[in-house]
Design an enzyme around this catalytic site. Sequence first.
Site, PDB file in Angstrom:
ATOM      1  N   HIS A 119       0.812  -1.217   0.000  1.00  0.00           N
ATOM      2  CA  HIS A 119       0.000   0.000   0.000  1.00  0.00           C
ATOM      3  C   HIS A 119       0.844   1.264   0.000  1.00  0.00           C
ATOM      4  O   HIS A 119       0.316   2.374  -0.096  1.00  0.00           O
ATOM      5  CB  HIS A 119      -0.911  -0.025   1.237  1.00  0.00           C
ATOM      6  N   HIS A 137      -8.378  11.703   0.656  1.00  0.00           N
ATOM      7  CA  HIS A 137      -7.682  10.426   0.514  1.00  0.00           C
ATOM      8  C   HIS A 137      -6.334  10.509   1.223  1.00  0.00           C
ATOM      9  O   HIS A 137      -5.653   9.517   1.422  1.00  0.00           O
ATOM     10  CB  HIS A 137      -7.486  10.081  -0.966  1.00  0.00           C
TER      11      HIS A 137
END
Length: 666
Positions: free
Chosen positions: A297, A525
């Site tokens: 990630h 985000h």
Amino acid sequence: MPQAKIGLLVPLRSDFVVDKSISEIPILEGVNVIGRNNLNVSDKRVSRKHVSLQASPDGSSELVVEGSNPLVLKSGNQRKKLYTGEKAALLHGDILELVPGSHCFKYELVCVDHASSSNPSSNFTFKGKRTSVDEALQIKKHRQADGTGAIAVDFQGEHQNISVMRSSSISSCSQSELATNLDSCNGLEVLRQFHFLEDIASLTFRLMQVKGLPSWVNSSSVTIKDVIQGDVLVAILSNYMVDIDWLLSACPAMKRIPHVLVVHGESGAAVEHIKKTKPPNWILHKPSLPISYGTHHSKAMLLIYPKGLRVVVHTANLIFVDWNNKTQGLWMQDFPWKDQNSGTGSPFENDLVDYLSMLKWPEFSVNLPNVGHININASFFRKFDYSNAAVRLIASVPGYHIGPNLKKWGHMKVRSILEEFVFDKEFHKSPLIYQFSSLGSLDEKWLSEFSFSMSSGVTHDKSPLGIGKPLIIWPTVEDVRCSLEGYAAGSCIPSPQKNVEKDVLNKYWAKWKATHVGRCRAMPHIKTYTRYNGQNLAWFLLTSANLSKAAWGALQKNNSQLMIRSYELGVLFLPTTVQRHGSVFSCTANGKPEQGERVPPKNGDTFKSKLVTLCWKENGRISSSTEAVQLPVPYQLPPQPYTHEDVPWSWDRRYTKKDVYGRVWP
């Protein structure tokens, strides 16, 4: 120029559940022809050119029936049969039956990020069926909204004249909030007065540009072209999701880089698509995931230049919507090659090399000017001088970490750094902020463990700072409904109801308010964690890590072992003593120091940095030896706690109140 991927036709079974036995059909910008060859079936009712789709960069698509047989378009609650030559708009979520009742596809616009869950056995209800976590992630990949077509608000002139709207449905969103000053920030346009100073650029971070916002909002923001520029010899791009079609069109400089390594977290059909679309000189690598339900990630770039190395840590996937429609953050700093007098490795160097060594990418050989043939591996990055690094790296890697590795990764790395740091007395028992875009399955025990790490540190008299009260900044349902993208923005805030609506979290919720940087309706985000007092910051962390055990790790075996599932990377900003330079080393700017050359200080001037927000009231130096470094924290401090009317967003609930585009969810 490669066509950008706008969306996907996701195959469905007769019961309208995703059919994984059939490949998805990518929809690219421009004309797309769909027919028998795409489906790999012998059904003669489907013509070889059965339907054409004209897809635009803003996400809109027009469908034209080309074949001799009719098709059925199901949009919302309406089901309409279309005949040869007839046209219709194809919207996100529409279902297409190429032959009535047969060969069904759902049209999905593209965007994704990782939804962590620290409970691998848990399932959640989504779209009317029980779905495993892995399946849910795959579904999530195709529930996203792309592009400029999601801009719902026209900003005109000064902030007092913000105009609303293209849809009357937004009237119930509090329009007055757009023109209401924050209590802690005098005026809306705090960002307009912010000037990004190149000589201390590495001490702060940048917000990414958001399409459709006024120029003052993006005045100090960055695009991908601002980052990947100049004579790059080798590029290592680390991310979760990578859209190569978009990347090459958004940043044409990528095509000229001789060696590119993409370290990614993709899986399934997405990997096959990357393999087919990548340039031949690009190498793909997905790091191993030894513990189930983990992901790669981390979001970073390592760009090697003739003069040195550029290190970039940011929060955006390499896809259109992340770099154009979201509130995102990015930090970068350039480092020269080491000279013969360089000392031993700095903490930044050791942390970087330790992290890169865990990725275990396939080594490749390159020929670098003035260096010659060399293998690009983790150890190669010891050839650069990080002595002026302005931040500390905070990384997570999957595994069961014990002994000397216990405090090397995750929240224990944050704890180990803060434990050694001396903070001003004003931060004694001061509050904490957790802000992120995906929420794991949490419990009170782990939240206490995490807050203990984030509360570490001592004051000048060596007394502990004490545990700070945390608040979680998280968009409400109304925030998402009234956002620039409407409900579609919620696909990138992918936490299920079972995680969000736990009683243990009720006391933590705080509102997403970004009026001072013009991003109230650009859904976050970005992932940040901080400790603050007023507009002063003890420290600030910009990272890829959401609030989950998978990302940060959980202590086990009487706190002797830290279990982490995923790869994450962030940068920790701390007050530090800085030597002011006459010029700052740059890998790209002309007239800057040459390879390996030290940058001379200006009059030997040094100062101690003090971290503050953009809303900090003072200006310039606090004293002759202390200077405020403003960080563009994109949310209001102190945050406003939820009221009884506020409902935290969860992405698997049904919302019937229409958004700014007149749509419901899902």
